[in-house]
Design a protein around this motif. Sequence first.
Motif, PDB file in Angstrom:
ATOM      1  N   PRO B 119      44.636  37.442  48.315  1.00  0.00           N
ATOM      2  CA  PRO B 119      43.329  37.523  48.984  1.00  0.00           C
ATOM      3  C   PRO B 119      43.163  36.481  50.094  1.00  0.00           C
ATOM      4  O   PRO B 119      42.606  36.778  51.132  1.00  0.00           O
ATOM      5  N   ARG B 120      43.670  35.271  49.889  1.00  0.00           N
ATOM      6  CA  ARG B 120      43.555  34.246  50.934  1.00  0.00           C
ATOM      7  C   ARG B 120      44.320  34.664  52.186  1.00  0.00           C
ATOM      8  O   ARG B 120      43.872  34.431  53.313  1.00  0.00           O
ATOM      9  N   LEU B 121      45.512  35.258  51.972  1.00  0.00           N
ATOM     10  CA  LEU B 121      46.285  35.737  53.123  1.00  0.00           C
ATOM     11  C   LEU B 121      45.474  36.735  53.934  1.00  0.00           C
ATOM     12  O   LEU B 121      45.532  36.758  55.159  1.00  0.00           O
ATOM     13  N   LEU B 122      44.726  37.569  53.199  1.00  0.00           N
ATOM     14  CA  LEU B 122      43.978  38.624  53.876  1.00  0.00           C
ATOM     15  C   LEU B 122      42.655  38.120  54.423  1.00  0.00           C
ATOM     16  O   LEU B 122      41.883  38.885  54.992  1.00  0.00           O
ATOM     17  N   GLY B 123      42.373  36.828  54.204  1.00  0.00           N
ATOM     18  CA  GLY B 123      41.119  36.270  54.706  1.00  0.00           C
ATOM     19  C   GLY B 123      39.919  36.730  53.892  1.00  0.00           C
ATOM     20  O   GLY B 123      38.851  36.960  54.437  1.00  0.00           O
ATOM     21  N   TYR B 124      40.103  36.858  52.572  1.00  0.00           N
ATOM     22  CA  TYR B 124      39.014  37.315  51.698  1.00  0.00           C
ATOM     23  C   TYR B 124      37.840  36.347  51.748  1.00  0.00           C
ATOM     24  O   TYR B 124      38.012  35.139  51.562  1.00  0.00           O
ATOM     25  N   LYS B 125      36.641  36.893  52.042  1.00  0.00           N
ATOM     26  CA  LYS B 125      35.481  36.022  52.246  1.00  0.00           C
ATOM     27  C   LYS B 125      34.549  35.993  51.041  1.00  0.00           C
ATOM     28  O   LYS B 125      33.620  35.209  50.990  1.00  0.00           O
ATOM     29  N   GLY B 126      34.785  36.876  50.073  1.00  0.00           N
ATOM     30  CA  GLY B 126      33.860  36.984  48.941  1.00  0.00           C
ATOM     31  C   GLY B 126      34.012  35.834  47.947  1.00  0.00           C
ATOM     32  O   GLY B 126      34.607  34.797  48.255  1.00  0.00           O
ATOM     33  N   ASP B 127      33.461  36.014  46.779  1.00  0.00           N
ATOM     34  CA  ASP B 127      33.501  34.993  45.733  1.00  0.00           C
ATOM     35  C   ASP B 127      34.889  35.003  45.082  1.00  0.00           C
ATOM     36  O   ASP B 127      35.216  35.901  44.310  1.00  0.00           O
ATOM     37  N   MET B 128      35.676  33.989  45.411  1.00  0.00           N
ATOM     38  CA  MET B 128      37.059  33.968  44.945  1.00  0.00           C
ATOM     39  C   MET B 128      37.127  33.837  43.420  1.00  0.00           C
ATOM     40  O   MET B 128      37.953  34.483  42.776  1.00  0.00           O
ATOM     41  N   ASP B 129      36.238  33.004  42.841  1.00  0.00           N
ATOM     42  CA  ASP B 129      36.249  32.826  41.383  1.00  0.00           C
ATOM     43  C   ASP B 129      36.065  34.167  40.688  1.00  0.00           C
ATOM     44  O   ASP B 129      36.726  34.486  39.708  1.00  0.00           O
ATOM     45  N   GLU B 130      35.128  34.934  41.241  1.00  0.00           N
ATOM     46  CA  GLU B 130      34.801  36.222  40.637  1.00  0.00           C
ATOM     47  C   GLU B 130      35.995  37.176  40.757  1.00  0.00           C
ATOM     48  O   GLU B 130      36.365  37.872  39.815  1.00  0.00           O
ATOM     49  N   LEU B 131      36.648  37.156  41.934  1.00  0.00           N
ATOM     50  CA  LEU B 131      37.798  38.039  42.160  1.00  0.00           C
ATOM     51  C   LEU B 131      38.949  37.666  41.222  1.00  0.00           C
ATOM     52  O   LEU B 131      39.607  38.544  40.653  1.00  0.00           O
ATOM     53  N   VAL B 132      39.158  36.368  41.047  1.00  0.00           N
ATOM     54  CA  VAL B 132      40.238  35.911  40.163  1.00  0.00           C
ATOM     55  C   VAL B 132      39.951  36.379  38.732  1.00  0.00           C
ATOM     56  O   VAL B 132      40.825  36.928  38.062  1.00  0.00           O
ATOM     57  N   GLU B 133      38.693  36.209  38.306  1.00  0.00           N
ATOM     58  CA  GLU B 133      38.332  36.620  36.945  1.00  0.00           C
ATOM     59  C   GLU B 133      38.509  38.137  36.773  1.00  0.00           C
ATOM     60  O   GLU B 133      39.096  38.600  35.801  1.00  0.00           O
ATOM     61  N   ARG B 134      38.040  38.883  37.766  1.00  0.00           N
ATOM     62  CA  ARG B 134      38.116  40.343  37.676  1.00  0.00           C
ATOM     63  C   ARG B 134      39.581  40.799  37.641  1.00  0.00           C
ATOM     64  O   ARG B 134      39.957  41.650  36.849  1.00  0.00           O
ATOM     65  N   SER B 135      40.408  40.181  38.500  1.00  0.00           N
ATOM     66  CA  SER B 135      41.818  40.582  38.544  1.00  0.00           C
ATOM     67  C   SER B 135      42.517  40.246  37.228  1.00  0.00           C
ATOM     68  O   SER B 135      43.313  41.037  36.722  1.00  0.00           O
ATOM     69  N   LEU B 136      42.214  39.059  36.691  1.00  0.00           N
ATOM     70  CA  LEU B 136      42.856  38.667  35.433  1.00  0.00           C
ATOM     71  C   LEU B 136      42.400  39.568  34.293  1.00  0.00           C
ATOM     72  O   LEU B 136      43.181  39.910  33.400  1.00  0.00           O
ATOM     73  N   LYS B 137      41.119  39.960  34.311  1.00  0.00           N
ATOM     74  CA  LYS B 137      40.632  40.875  33.273  1.00  0.00           C
ATOM     75  C   LYS B 137      41.342  42.217  33.404  1.00  0.00           C
ATOM     76  O   LYS B 137      41.764  42.800  32.420  1.00  0.00           O
ATOM     77  N   ARG B 138      41.467  42.681  34.634  1.00  0.00           N
ATOM     78  CA  ARG B 138      42.132  43.954  34.892  1.00  0.00           C
ATOM     79  C   ARG B 138      43.598  43.880  34.460  1.00  0.00           C
ATOM     80  O   ARG B 138      44.176  44.860  34.015  1.00  0.00           O
ATOM     81  N   GLY B 139      44.190  42.698  34.585  1.00  0.00           N
ATOM     82  CA  GLY B 139      45.576  42.506  34.196  1.00  0.00           C
ATOM     83  C   GLY B 139      45.734  42.170  32.714  1.00  0.00           C
ATOM     84  O   GLY B 139      46.813  41.784  32.274  1.00  0.00           O
ATOM     85  N   ALA B 140      44.624  42.267  31.960  1.00  0.00           N
ATOM     86  CA  ALA B 140      44.630  41.991  30.517  1.00  0.00           C
ATOM     87  C   ALA B 140      45.163  40.605  30.190  1.00  0.00           C
ATOM     88  O   ALA B 140      45.889  40.402  29.227  1.00  0.00           O
ATOM     89  N   LEU B 141      44.804  39.648  31.055  1.00  0.00           N
ATOM     90  CA  LEU B 141      45.302  38.286  30.838  1.00  0.00           C
ATOM     91  C   LEU B 141      44.154  37.290  30.706  1.00  0.00           C
ATOM     92  O   LEU B 141      44.352  36.148  30.305  1.00  0.00           O
ATOM     93  N   TRP B 142      42.937  37.727  31.019  1.00  0.00           N
ATOM     94  CA  TRP B 142      41.801  36.803  31.099  1.00  0.00           C
ATOM     95  C   TRP B 142      41.608  36.037  29.795  1.00  0.00           C
ATOM     96  O   TRP B 142      41.453  34.816  29.801  1.00  0.00           O
ATOM     97  N   GLU B 143      41.631  36.771  28.654  1.00  0.00           N
ATOM     98  CA  GLU B 143      41.386  36.104  27.373  1.00  0.00           C
ATOM     99  C   GLU B 143      42.438  35.032  27.088  1.00  0.00           C
ATOM    100  O   GLU B 143      42.160  34.026  26.467  1.00  0.00           O
ATOM    101  N   ASP B 144      43.659  35.266  27.558  1.00  0.00           N
ATOM    102  CA  ASP B 144      44.746  34.313  27.283  1.00  0.00           C
ATOM    103  C   ASP B 144      44.601  33.037  28.106  1.00  0.00           C
ATOM    104  O   ASP B 144      45.013  31.963  27.675  1.00  0.00           O
TER     105      ASP B 144
END
Lengths: 299, 268
Positions: B119-144
């Motif tokens: 996302p940083r490469l792409l110049g993502y302007k949104g809430d990075m914390d939220e994106l990281v959490e969402r991606s990790l949840k989607r990747g079934a890794l958030w709980e770990d």
Amino acid sequence: MTSQEFPASLAKGRSLERAVTSKTIFSNVMTGLVFACALLALIPLFALLFYVISKGAVRLSPQLFTQLPPPPFPRDSPQFSSGGFGNAIVGTFMTVGLGSLISIPFGIFAAIYLSEFARDTKFANGINFFTNVLSGVPSIVMGVFAYSLIVLATRSYSAMAAGFALAVLMLPTIVRTSAEALEAVPSNLRQASVGLGASSYQTVLKVILPAAIPAIVTGIILAIARAAGETAPIIFTALFSNFWNWDPWRPTATLSVLVYNFAITPFANWQELAWAASLVLITLVLFANVLARWIIRKR
Amino acid sequence: MTSNLQQSVQTDNVFHTENVNIYYGDFLAVKEVNLDVPKNAITAFIGPSGCGKSTVLRCFNRLNDLIKSFHLDGKILYHGQDLYAPEIDAVEVRRQIGMVFQQPNPFPKSIYDNIAFGPRLLGYKGDMDELVERSLKRGALWEDVKDKLKAMGTDISGGQQQRLCIARAIAVQPEVILMDEPCAALDPISTLKIEDLMQELKEDYTLVIVTHNMQQASRASDYTAFFNVQANEKGQRTGFIEEYDRTESIFQSPKKKATQEYVSGRFG
């Protein structure tokens, strides 16, 4: 392959206990021999350290780092132990600093090009070859080069000319160690980055370079340590000065040239200063090596 | 074979290839690839070693561009657009078509920075914390990892690293995720987790996986392409698609003898 082809000592059911045979004796003698050779290799280093410390330590004091070289004094003079070589320490840092400032950016950029953009091309192999040739060029030739290019052009010996000579000297080491460090970065990191849509310069800047930095820094420190001890390219570029100098375009004292100049004089107080300067120089180089080791270890 | 395929694969296609031949220098590595990859499904490539499964997979996001001697002829169409047309930007292709590799390859950075890298490469302007959490949840890794986002991505277990790599690929919101033997380096439990994850992911993404594990292909995929390999008189081995169909057909009623023999474990 019947059992008769083996000697009787290898018969089935033979004892597992240790036996003294010609093989075990040979093995022990060889182990002893290589150990002795390893010790022998260390003797020159320890002898040198012992000699330099025993001769140089007598003059170690804070004033060495703050005062200028004294005039020659006889041994019974009250001023025999006065003076120092603060200007030479400043000069060493200045020439090596200038050399690093020139060679580090050039070296790292060249290494990035060689390892990331032109790997295994004829051009890169050619550059590698000439880099190796450059690293074999005697350091005094670098001095002559810098002399004719900078000293003659500016009509003055200068720290800048010495810095330039040292930069040429450091460049091959920095290019080689940096290129090796960059090439050692696993290719799967490169693929991960490219696979995420990073351009090649983003991949180099954000993934490859950070992963290679410790090894690159180690190479740079070793290059600096070597440059700090160089004398030949400095004698006729920075020349020497008995005074403080902060101007990179003026002649400058350095530790290595101070050792050279003072050690061959007949004046006992200058000779002592030469020993003390040797000790300071060795300490600096040793410190740089330990630092490089520590950075490698930390990885 | 083509007409047969078009009947059995009747959906939106993400990829469509036409007579793709892949070369390394003069060596023909894979020949005559004709293949449609349907949207929101899992397509598996199976076949013996050296048959070119991974090679074809890497053509889908132009990762083979990194190999100098590589070139191909034929067409690989992505939503009708030729990926190898001169006006196509390979970097943009890879942003829309993500990749997960055989060996988990997290960056030697924190878990957070691994996800945020793309996302940083792409110049993502949104809430990075939220994106990281969402991606990790989607990747079934958030709980770990939710309590150790600052830990190094390389310090977690192999299975977790692979899920991190999947989450990292998801974070740039691609349309397609290519997976090159994603479970080859993992234990059976981690493998099952990844397979479950793939089932969830296919709702939003199109997945193409290469696998050596036939159970995995039969369990997890909707379509299966069986790659085979033949050697010419010089001993050069060229891969080709022997059969491509719905996964049930490949495993239960294959039309080719070679497929039958491979899926029943008689060779390969």
